[in-house]
Design an enzyme around this catalytic site. Structure first.
Site, mmCIF file in Angstrom:
data_model
loop_
_atom_site.group_PDB
_atom_site.id
_atom_site.type_symbol
_atom_site.label_atom_id
_atom_site.label_comp_id
_atom_site.label_asym_id
_atom_site.label_seq_id
_atom_site.Cartn_x
_atom_site.Cartn_y
_atom_site.Cartn_z
ATOM 1 C CG HIS A 130 14.879 3.110 1.775
ATOM 2 N ND1 HIS A 130 15.710 3.645 2.445
ATOM 3 C CD2 HIS A 130 13.878 3.025 2.412
ATOM 4 C CE1 HIS A 130 14.804 4.693 3.371
ATOM 5 N NE2 HIS A 130 13.526 4.523 3.048
ATOM 6 C CG ASP A 194 13.838 9.334 4.586
ATOM 7 O OD1 ASP A 194 13.846 7.941 4.294
ATOM 8 O OD2 ASP A 194 13.220 8.757 5.706
ATOM 9 N NE ARG A 476 5.752 7.162 8.439
ATOM 10 C CZ ARG A 476 6.719 7.731 7.975
ATOM 11 N NH1 ARG A 476 7.064 7.543 6.356
ATOM 12 N NH2 ARG A 476 7.062 9.280 8.339
ATOM 13 C CB SER A 671 7.355 7.478 2.803
ATOM 14 O OG SER A 671 8.152 8.044 1.925
ATOM 15 N NE ARG A 673 6.965 5.469 0.444
ATOM 16 C CZ ARG A 673 6.517 4.716 1.016
ATOM 17 N NH1 ARG A 673 5.356 3.808 0.744
ATOM 18 N NH2 ARG A 673 7.164 3.966 1.977
#
Length: 786
Positions: A130, A194, A476, A671, A673
């Site tokens: 990433h 993820d 995305r 995401s 996250r």
């Protein structure tokens, strides 16, 4: 027939032994020991647990099971005592493994270090993909990333070595491609930090995206908790071919179900059409299932999976899965909560977007939509690859298009980038010539990393705010996701369409019917793409980028510089004080779509993923304020002044004032996250109150000790003004299934009570009371040690 005859023969032999007085126990599936991966020779596939659990569950439920039910229930921590009701029960599960990418692994490992454990309880890996920004090309971009991210990579390398995780170095490839090539196996259960972890469903594995706190639980030998998913069945008939690809299946499904239609559900693909899809094609479909909010997606065991396992040097797993295939497909008569059917013979190539992955348009109608909506017709950049579409098959098909264009003397009119999904893919397509074909027509080969797909793109060809169009084979396309430019119109399609359009240089080009003019002035039409599913000469592994845990881990020192602006050891959040929260300000009332990109932006902010204080400066800066229609501009209720969201939040916190956020539908989609939950918690937030949540974000908020609440009546969102003060009543008797009350105080002093629903179970309520799930874990560990 083969299984039946084998079982019959075994039964006859058993009877013969019994008659001879030599009876032995019937063979068990667990008698065969097959390692989960070539990198973990002592960790074995546990089909016996699935078999034993399903014997219990079948006796309890007395009905046919879907494939996802077999795998999930086969991994129950307590098959006897577990409540099982789709969409209602919380399942406690024992995943086989954990996977983390480098941006989320930092916080996950920092949390794991706080838990007081000395080694991970299940096989786990960290993948560096990433933090590599696309600028000029793969080699130089990787060199630059290694320099600027050195302290993060050193931390990850030493932390994984210390605690027993495998470490895939920068340049190894994207997490999901590495997992498919090395770790995914049919019937397995994996969680990954993820949202596109479901990619492994292409090999028949239930693989779910989670926040780092969930990963910490599993690595600390605590069962993973998941609300029992509903099941959506998608029957594929016919046969895929021509310009239609597996990507078009999920683009079509996204159009049917929308970005929230899969929330709380697993999508299972069935039908005769499955056999026409490659294993990597099935992975593409599962990968992008994240865009409909699905818990995960998966396919039943089939020959194409076996072919891929054999090609990636895992024939023992293929053989073992074949012997277990009765549990790697849905039972006859299994019931689904929703069912779709797609005829692959009739499926057109699709293009989805702009600005959302569920605006699906067949290619035959796309040019008209471009003109009707005034979308920029000129195509600035075409980008292929990423975790979604970077297989050998994808690259070969795109190369066949590029080769045909080159034979007519053409180079791409648009900029054209190619992202190999792994070092193995890069090395193989370099050896077999596809990279040379791409470079000959003007393509730029990027690093084996996420790159522009997640906003790691130093784009220079347009200015920020300049209206333009790009098309990608990614998954995305939210506003500003790829290049941080909110005026970029991003579209998602197959690598085939992206490649063909890059030669035309315009969105209105349809390669199925339109022609291009070659350098000789003659018109030509592209042939249908073609390419090998698997490399005829086998895969070239390329450079070895894997670091296994060392035999002696005691002497390893984890590298964290206390002066770092990239890494910061976590401090525990404060527990709930037991008081009713009263007269709290509304930090922001969010209007419309609010993804995790809006809550915690990626791109340049990725470098702070291991430093909570610094990354919290991006909290909600992309969310639109309903009070003024602007981003990152809210009124400070203490001073009356307007300022950025993080600044106002921090001022409330520093004054000892908790605050809430009001949000719209599907809040937190995108995401996995967990920073999108950690940041508001760090900045003093108490509750996020919305019409509805995306699954992963709702769980992440709970894990961090925040109240994730929904309006019992979604229309009550409209009753809230940003200037209101709110109290949350009922926390003293907080219980599963029992609504709370939001008391809203208007500026004129009048009040109104609004019902708030929630999905907390008792264990999650304890997280809230303790201040976070990690606090509760640490307290229990301390109590056991006392």
């Amino acid at each position: 027939m083969f299984n039946l005859s084998n079982r019959t023969a075994s039964a006859v032999r058993a009877l013969q032994r019994l008659a001879a007085g030599m009876a032995t126990a019937a063979p068990r599936i667990g008698d065969t020991k097959v390692p989960m991966s070539l990198h973990e020779k002592s960790a074995y596939i546990n089909y016996q647990r699935i078999e034993d659990n399903l014997a219990i569950v079948r006796g309890r439920l007395n009905r046919p099971l879907t494939l996802s039910e077999k795998i999930l229930y086969g991994h129950l921590d307590d098959a006897h005592g577990q409540d099982i009701e789709r969409g209602v029960s919380y399942l406690k599960l024992r995943p086989d493994r954990v996977a983390c990418q480098d941006a989320t692994a930092q916080m996950a490992l920092l949390q794991f270090m706080s838990a007081g454990m000395d080694t991970v309880a299940v096989p786990a890996t960290v993948h560096c993909d990433h933090l590599i920004e696309a600028q000029v090309g793969g080699v130089k971009d990787l060199e630059r990333a290694n320099k600027i991210n050195k302290e993060v990579y050193d931390f990850l390398a030493t932390a994984t070595a210390k605690y027993g995780l495998g470490f895939w170095k920068p340049g190894s490839g994207i997490i999901h491609q590495i997992i498919l090539e090395n770790y995914a196996f049919p019937g397995g259960l994996m969680i990954g930090t993820d949202s596109h972890t479901p990619n492994a469903g292409g090999l028949g594995m239930i693989a779910c995206g989670v926040g780092g706190a969930d990963a910490v639980d599993v690595m600390a030998d605590i069962p993973w908790e998941l609300k029992c998913p509903k099941v959506i069945g998608v029957k594929l008939t016919g046969k895929i071919g021509g310009w239609t690809t597996p990507k078009d299946v999920i683009l079509k499904v996204a159009g049917e179900l929308t970005v929230k239609g899969g929330t709380g559900a697993i999508v299972e693909y069935t039908g005769s059409g499955v056999e026409s899809l490659s294993c990597t094609g099935m992975a593409t479909i599962c990968n992008m299932g994240a865009e409909i909010g699905a818990t995960t997606s998966l396919f039943p065991w089939n020959n194409r999976m076996a072919d891929y396992l054999n090609a990636t040097k895992r024939p023992e797993i293929a053989k073992y899965a074949e012997s277990f295939k009765h549990n790697l497909a849905a039972d006859e008569g299994a019931e689904y909560d929703r069912f779709l059917e797609i005829n692959l013979n009739e499926l057109e190539p699709h293009i989805n977007g702009p600005f959302t992955p569920d605006l699906a348009t067949p290619i035959s109608k796309f040019a008209a939509e471009v003109k009707k909506n005034g979308w920029p017709e000129e195509l600035k950049v075409g980008l292929i690859g990423s975790c979604t579409n970077s297989s050998y098959e994808d690259m070969s098909r795109s190369a066949s298009i590029a080769k045909e264009a080159a034979s007519h003397g053409l180079k791409t009119k648009s900029k054209f980038t190619i992202t190999p999904g792994s070092e193995q893919i890069r090395a193989t397509i370099a050896r077999d010539g596809q990279i040379g074909v791409f470079e000959d027509v003007g393509g730029v080969i990027l690093a084996n990393a996420c790159g522009p797909c997640i906003g790691q793109w130093d784009r220079q060809d347009v200015k920020k705010g300049e209206k333009n169009s790009i098309i990608t084979s990614y998954n995305r396309n939210f506003t500003g996701r790829n290049d941080a430019n909110p005026a970029t119109h991003a579209y998602v399609a197959s690598p085939d369409l992206v490649t063909a359009m890059a030669f035309a240089g315009r969105l209105t080009f349809n390669p199925l019917v339109d022609t291009l003019k070659g350098s000789d002035g003659k018109e030509f039409k592209f042939s249908a793409p073609n390419g090998a599913e698997l490399p005829p000469r086998g895969y070239d592994p390329g450079e070895n980028t894997f670091q296994p845990p060392p035999a002696d881990r005691a002497s390893v020192q984890v590298a964290v510089d206390p002066k770092s602006d990239r890494l910061q050891v976590l401090q525990p959040f404060k527990p709930w004080d037991g008081k009713t929260p009263e007269d709290l300000p509304i930090l922001i009332k969010v209007q419309g779509k609010c993804t995790t990109d809006h809550i915690s932006a990626g791109g340049p902010w990725l470098k702070y993923r291991g430093h909570l204080q610094n990354i919290s400066q991006n909290c909600l800066i992309g969310a639109i304020n309903a009070e003024n229609g602007e981003a990152n501009k809210v009124k400070n209720q203490l001073t009356g002044e307007w300022a950025g969201v993080p600044q106002v939040a921090a001022e409330y916190r520093d004054q000892g004032i908790k605050w809430v956020v009001i949000g719209d539908s599907n809040y937190g989609e995108g995401s996995s996250r967990e920073h999108a939950a950690l940041e508001p918690r760090y900045l003093g937030g108490l509750a996020i109150i919305v019409r509805s949540f995306a699954r992963i974000h709702e769980t992440n908020l709970k894990k961090q000790g925040m109240l994730a609440l929904t309006f019992a009546d979604p229309a009550d969102y409209d009753k809230i003004s940003p200037s209101d003060k709110v109290s949350i009543l009922g926390l003293e008797s907080f219980a599963p299934g029992k609504n709370l009350t939001l008391r809203v105080k208007k500026e004129d002093g009048s009040t109104q009570d609004i019902a708030l629903a929630h999905s907390f179970n008792q264990g999650q309520i304890e997280w809230f009371k303790a201040g976070s799930a990690l606090n509760l874990m640490a307290a229990k560990a301390k109590a056991r040690a006392a």
